[in-house]
Design a protein around this motif. Structure first.
Motif, mmCIF file in Angstrom:
data_model
loop_
_atom_site.group_PDB
_atom_site.id
_atom_site.type_symbol
_atom_site.label_atom_id
_atom_site.label_comp_id
_atom_site.label_asym_id
_atom_site.label_seq_id
_atom_site.Cartn_x
_atom_site.Cartn_y
_atom_site.Cartn_z
ATOM 1 N N GLN B 165 0.256 5.615 1.835
ATOM 2 C CA GLN B 165 0.785 4.287 1.542
ATOM 3 C C GLN B 165 -0.303 3.226 1.654
ATOM 4 O O GLN B 165 -0.416 2.360 0.801
ATOM 5 C CB GLN B 165 1.931 3.935 2.501
ATOM 6 N N SER B 168 -2.681 3.173 -1.186
ATOM 7 C CA SER B 168 -2.154 2.708 -2.475
ATOM 8 C C SER B 168 -2.318 1.196 -2.660
ATOM 9 O O SER B 168 -2.176 0.692 -3.759
ATOM 10 C CB SER B 168 -0.679 3.102 -2.618
ATOM 11 N N TYR B 169 -2.616 0.473 -1.590
ATOM 12 C CA TYR B 169 -2.830 -0.975 -1.729
ATOM 13 C C TYR B 169 -4.313 -1.334 -1.800
ATOM 14 O O TYR B 169 -4.669 -2.494 -1.828
ATOM 15 C CB TYR B 169 -2.176 -1.722 -0.558
ATOM 16 N N GLN B 170 -5.169 -0.309 -1.797
ATOM 17 C CA GLN B 170 -6.605 -0.588 -1.830
ATOM 18 C C GLN B 170 -7.098 -0.797 -3.253
ATOM 19 O O GLN B 170 -6.688 -0.098 -4.170
ATOM 20 C CB GLN B 170 -7.373 0.583 -1.225
ATOM 21 N N SER B 171 -7.975 -1.770 -3.406
ATOM 22 C CA SER B 171 -8.609 -1.992 -4.698
ATOM 23 C C SER B 171 -9.942 -1.268 -4.738
ATOM 24 O O SER B 171 -10.489 -0.892 -3.706
ATOM 25 C CB SER B 171 -8.858 -3.480 -4.934
ATOM 26 N N LYS B 172 -10.438 -1.140 -5.962
ATOM 27 C CA LYS B 172 -11.754 -0.568 -6.151
ATOM 28 C C LYS B 172 -12.760 -1.463 -5.425
ATOM 29 O O LYS B 172 -12.695 -2.682 -5.516
ATOM 30 C CB LYS B 172 -12.056 -0.579 -7.651
ATOM 31 N N ASP B 192 1.052 -14.955 1.828
ATOM 32 C CA ASP B 192 0.234 -14.874 0.608
ATOM 33 C C ASP B 192 -0.055 -13.431 0.231
ATOM 34 O O ASP B 192 -0.056 -13.073 -0.950
ATOM 35 C CB ASP B 192 -1.060 -15.676 0.772
ATOM 36 N N VAL B 194 1.850 -10.853 1.006
ATOM 37 C CA VAL B 194 3.117 -10.249 0.592
ATOM 38 C C VAL B 194 3.439 -10.673 -0.840
ATOM 39 O O VAL B 194 3.818 -9.860 -1.673
ATOM 40 C CB VAL B 194 4.245 -10.664 1.559
ATOM 41 N N ASP B 195 3.253 -11.957 -1.114
ATOM 42 C CA ASP B 195 3.540 -12.494 -2.440
ATOM 43 C C ASP B 195 2.814 -11.691 -3.523
ATOM 44 O O ASP B 195 3.360 -11.361 -4.564
ATOM 45 C CB ASP B 195 3.097 -13.962 -2.477
ATOM 46 N N ARG B 197 1.689 -8.649 -3.230
ATOM 47 C CA ARG B 197 1.891 -7.224 -2.979
ATOM 48 C C ARG B 197 0.574 -6.549 -2.601
ATOM 49 O O ARG B 197 0.185 -5.531 -3.166
ATOM 50 C CB ARG B 197 2.487 -6.560 -4.226
ATOM 51 N N VAL B 199 -0.355 -5.821 0.752
ATOM 52 C CA VAL B 199 -0.352 -5.094 2.024
ATOM 53 C C VAL B 199 0.790 -4.083 2.059
ATOM 54 O O VAL B 199 1.783 -4.225 1.356
ATOM 55 C CB VAL B 199 -0.127 -6.019 3.242
ATOM 56 N N PHE B 200 0.618 -3.114 2.917
ATOM 57 C CA PHE B 200 1.692 -2.156 3.147
ATOM 58 C C PHE B 200 2.675 -2.769 4.131
ATOM 59 O O PHE B 200 2.280 -3.309 5.166
ATOM 60 C CB PHE B 200 1.094 -0.852 3.707
ATOM 61 N N LEU B 201 3.963 -2.728 3.777
ATOM 62 C CA LEU B 201 4.997 -3.280 4.647
ATOM 63 C C LEU B 201 5.889 -2.162 5.133
ATOM 64 O O LEU B 201 6.301 -1.306 4.361
ATOM 65 C CB LEU B 201 5.898 -4.253 3.873
#
Lengths: 402, 479
Positions: B165, B168-172, B192, B194-195, B197, B199-201
């Motif tokens: 999880q 899946s929120y990591q960018s290149k 900001d 969360v808005d 998307r 971070v993992f929540l």
């Protein structure tokens, strides 16, 4: 709906006490109720704002006196809304409010094929059902909320009210953020989704979880039931979302020559993807596009403005929809797929049940003798959970102070 | 390298502890509890306001973050230097004290209405972000350690549990998962992230990677400041009784309307010798004057008269521009060509001499700045504020079309005006009409500064022309 019917409905059926408890979070009147705005909608588009009441009896008396077509619930303010003019300028502000969401069928008009505009049938309810599943699970798992009340809006949509302590206190910025988190489908239907982190192949975890459920919905609802890609317009919309010109062109030629079902077309698309070798970039891009398309057709579409501001008014549960006469009843999200909007009781049906129910005397809780009972019971169970939590908190706080 | 040396040096260690303000960054938790002179009170606030006003106009002008950072940094160097803890030869505490004091004075000035509070918090947030980003990483870490941000470091076992999880929120280009640290906070503290998307929540907890740690810090800064501003506003009624301070605060709170202008009173002609003659004003007006002064000039030419405030405003402007008192008398005498000498001498000459400090109390009156013109009530006033939208559009076109303004520029200008950012519209007009001198969008009247004074506008315009002429002359000589 005649005025007399509405008046009888308010006098004998509307569960004022349950609504009071739900808004108040405890059995005795507290700031959540006495500082709460109630707005009455009268015939002829007249709206009387900033009403507030000391208890549920007063609430009921005033409602019966004004006999509104419906009424809406606003935020809890720093002072009693009816005394707002005595507050110092700038000090009358909203402080608390349930976190609310509104899903309306009109937002699905570009994709649903069975009805349009205000109409709704059991078939298009499946869109709502899919949305409820995703939101209900997401808000519970990701945000940790537990006091969720789903309410049928009386015609073509559904509302969600979240009464958790944290949710009640959210600022407008935080509400906006949660809407951002839950907004996936772009406003412009022909635009592709943009939900993945920069340079990432994977869907964000929250959407991956939703996708697992929505993939099933997609097959049943979009491919089979709605047959969204059956028509030329339908499949052209799909082709626009395919980021590979060669594949899109091949499919267009194939589909133009003979008509086929959406299911077959989706299979054709999958077959086309397989023309690229496993592990190739082209194939990965198309696989992503496939996931994106599923989300685009099935992911919840929110009416954002309802959720973003604390002081947005929203129709109260158990009001009557003026056009359909149906009561806005709570809905159990666990049984959302079985819910049939056409089976929701109407005012005239309920009043009929009262008349045939015997003595004709008026009682406070006459709803117990009608088909409204299971719905009021549902709200009461919901209230018991909220009040139980508040009670425990108070007890713990009390323990500390001793 | 410098940093490492400095850290090993025991002397600098000692110094660190001796500082009254150990960190360059400040959350402004404690109010200044020391005596200050009224002058310090005012200057610390004014200097800070110059920076905040520029930040505000950067926002209105949609400057990119990098540009905003640059402009803000330049302004800070000019008015409110804040050196690193390791800096030598500067009184770091004095700089930090000024920063501290200025912030709290402006709190008083800007807590009065919700609108002012919002804009102040927004500008202060940006200033804090600029400083946070430019802070040396060791000092930033020391600052972060100095206070409790109430975050929970995510244990290795939990990190592994949510491995998929989190990834899946990591960018290149982000820190590889294995090396990354995560912190848990309630999601409400990082709206900001969360808005977008990012971070993992899980269960209402946001798992914030170290690269986004700043979001928590910023949110904390903002939340505290917002709360503090509301509390301050409740105490204001008691403070308003202090006569010495009330006036200063009133004045400061106007700062967002038109920025803070420098004092334009000295006559630059004294310094460079090329005095302006009465007959040159017509040409100068066409080429170099801002809209307000051109408006006065045109009115004067058309009606052969100007009302009292018009004369005062335009007269002082000309004085500061470099028109001597003798030339000024000539200019006004020629302009009022429908009256006889006697009337002129009786009615106007005294006033002109007075404005030059040669009569009455003999004060050297400064020219009116944008803030004064904007709040003057409208006749002659600031065209951007006081003209109707239709009049303004046609006036802009007829006045500035010869200098390169086209109807394509109008929508942007009118929108800025509609939102109440008059000086930004004026600045934009300056850029458009000086495009031929190489002024680009966003440069303003030099270094990204906005127009805050009509004389600043005219001076810059004339300087640009002079530069261009000198360049041409240079080329003639070399060729």
């Amino acid at each position: 709906m005649s005025a007399e019917m509405m008046l009888t409905f308010y006098r004998r059926l509307y569960p004022f006490k349950s609504i009071f408890q739900w808004l108040n979070h405890s059995p005795t009147p507290d700031s959540f109720f006495v500082r709460r705005e109630i707005a009455f909608n009268l015939p002829g588009d007249v709206i009387i704002r900033y009403n507030s009441f000391n208890d549920h009896d007063e609430f009921k008396r005033q409602t019966c006196k004004l006999n509104p077509t419906r009424f809406e619930i606003g935020p809890v303010y720093t002072a009693r809304p009816r005394d707002r003019k005595t507050a110092r300028p700038g000090t009358f502000n909203p402080t608390h409010r349930e976190l609310v969401f509104d899903i309306d069928m009109t937002d699905y008009d570009p994709i649903r094929t069975c009805c349009s505009d205000a109409d709704i049938c059991k078939r298009c309810w499946a869109f709502i059902a899919a949305a409820v599943r995703v939101l209900d699970t997401g808000l519970r798992e990701q945000f940790g909320y537990v006091h969720l009340l789903w309410v049928y809006s009386g015609r073509r949509g559904i509302h969600l009210w979240i009464s958790d302590k944290e949710a009640m206190g959210l600022t407008d910025d935080q509400r906006k953020a949660i809407v951002g988190w839950l907004t996936v489908v772009p406003k412009d239907e022909s635009k592709r989704l943009n939900v993945r982190a920069f340079g990432s192949r994977a869907l964000p975890a929250s959407l991956q979880a939703a996708l697992d459920h929505l993939a099933v919905v997609f097959t049943d609802l979009i491919l089979e039931d709605q047959d969204c890609f059956g028509s030329t317009d339908g499949y052209e919309a799909l082709l626009k979302l395919i980021p590979d010109a060669r594949v899109a062109e091949a499919l267009r030629e194939h589909w133009a020559s003979s008509s086929s079902s959406s299911e077959t077309k989706w299979k054709d698309f999958k077959t086309q993807i397989k023309t690229y070798p496993k592990g190739s970039t082209a194939r990965a891009i198309l696989t992503e596009a496939m996931e994106d398309i599923i989300l685009q057709y099935t992911y919840p579409r929110l009416d954002e403005n309802v959720s973003k501001k604390r002081n947005h008014l929203l129709k109260a549960p158990f009001c009557v929809h003026p056009k359909t006469g149906r009561v806005c009843v709570p809905v159990d999200p666990e049984k959302i797929e079985e819910f049939d909007p056409e089976k929701v009781p109407t005012v005239s049906q309920l009043l009929g049940e009262l008349d045939s129910g015997g003595d004709g005397d008026e009682h406070h809780s006459d709803w117990e003798r009608t088909s409204l009972k299971p719905y009021v019971d549902m709200l009461d169970r919901h209230n018991a959970a909220i009040m139980g939590e508040v009670r425990n908190e108070k007890r713990e706080a009390g323990d500390l102070s001793w | 390298m410098f940093k490492i040396e400095a850290r090993d040096d025991p002397k600098s260690q000692v110094q660190l502890h001796e500082l009254e303000y150990p960190h360059r960054l400040n959350f402004y938790d404690k109010p200044p509890l020391y005596d200050v002179s009224i002058e310090e009170f005012e200057t610390s606030a004014l200097d800070r306001l110059r920076i905040l006003a520029e930040i505000e106009s950067s926002r209105v002008r949609n400057r990119s973050w990098e540009e905003t950072k640059k402009v803000t940094g330049d302004q800070c160097d000019k008015y409110l230097q804040l050196k690193s803890t390791l800096a030598v030869g500067v009184d770091r505490d004095a700089q930090r004290r000024k920063d501290h004091l200025g912030h709290f004075v402006l709190r008083l000035a800007f807590c009065r209405s919700e609108e002012l509070r919002r804009r102040f918090v927004q500008a202060e947030m940006t200033l804090f972000k600029v400083r946070y980003e430019t802070d040396a990483s060791t000092e930033r870490e020391a600052f972060l350690r100095s206070r409790d941000f109430n975050w929970v470091a995510v244990e290795q076992a939990e990190k592994e549990k949510y491995r998929e999880q989190l990834i899946s929120y990591q960018s290149k280009g982000d820190t590889p998962f294995e090396n990354d640290k995560y912190y848990k906070v309630r999601w409400t503290r990082v709206p900001d992230l969360v808005d977008k998307r990012k971070v993992f929540l899980h269960g209402g907890w946001a798992y914030v990677p170290s690269r986004d740690q700043s979001s928590i810090v910023y949110d904390e800064f903002q939340a505290r400041l917002e709360k503090a501003m509301i509390i301050t506003s409740r105490y204001m009624p008691r403070l308003d009784e202090d006569m010495r301070i009330g006036g200063i605060l009133d004045n400061l709170s106007q700062g967002f309307l038109a920025g803070v202008s420098g004092e334009w009173s000295a006559s630059p002609a004294d310094m460079n010798g090329d005095a302006i003659k009465a007959e040159m004003v017509d040409e100068l007006a066409n080429k170099h004057f801002p809209m307000c002064m051109r408006n006065s000039h045109q009115k004067l030419r058309m009606d052969h008269r100007l009302n009292h405030f018009g004369r005062l405003q335009y007269g002082l402007f000309l004085k500061v521009l470099g028109v001597s008192v003798e030339e000024s008398i000539v200019f006004w005498r020629k302009s009022f060509d429908r009256i006889n000498d006697d009337t002129f001498n009786k009615m106007y000459k005294y006033n002109i001499r007075h404005s030059y400090g040669l009569e009455g109390k003999r004060a050297n009156y400064p020219a009116k700045n944008c803030q004064q013109i904007l709040t003057s009530g409208g006749d002659p006033g600031c065209p951007y504020r006081h003209f109707s939208p239709e009049n303004l559009q046609s006036a802009l076109l007829s006045t500035y079309a010869p200098l390169g303004l086209t109807s394509n520029d109008l929508p942007e200008l009118m929108k800025t005006v509609k939102d109440g950012h008059y000086h930004v519209a004026c600045t934009r007009v300056f850029e458009i009409t000086h495009g031929s001198s190489g002024v680009k969008k966003g440069e303003g009247v030099g270094g990204g500064e906005s127009v805050t004074h009509p004389n600043q506008y005219a001076k810059r315009s004339m300087d640009l022309q002079k530069e261009a002429e000198e360049k041409v002359a240079q080329m003639m000589i070399t060729s």
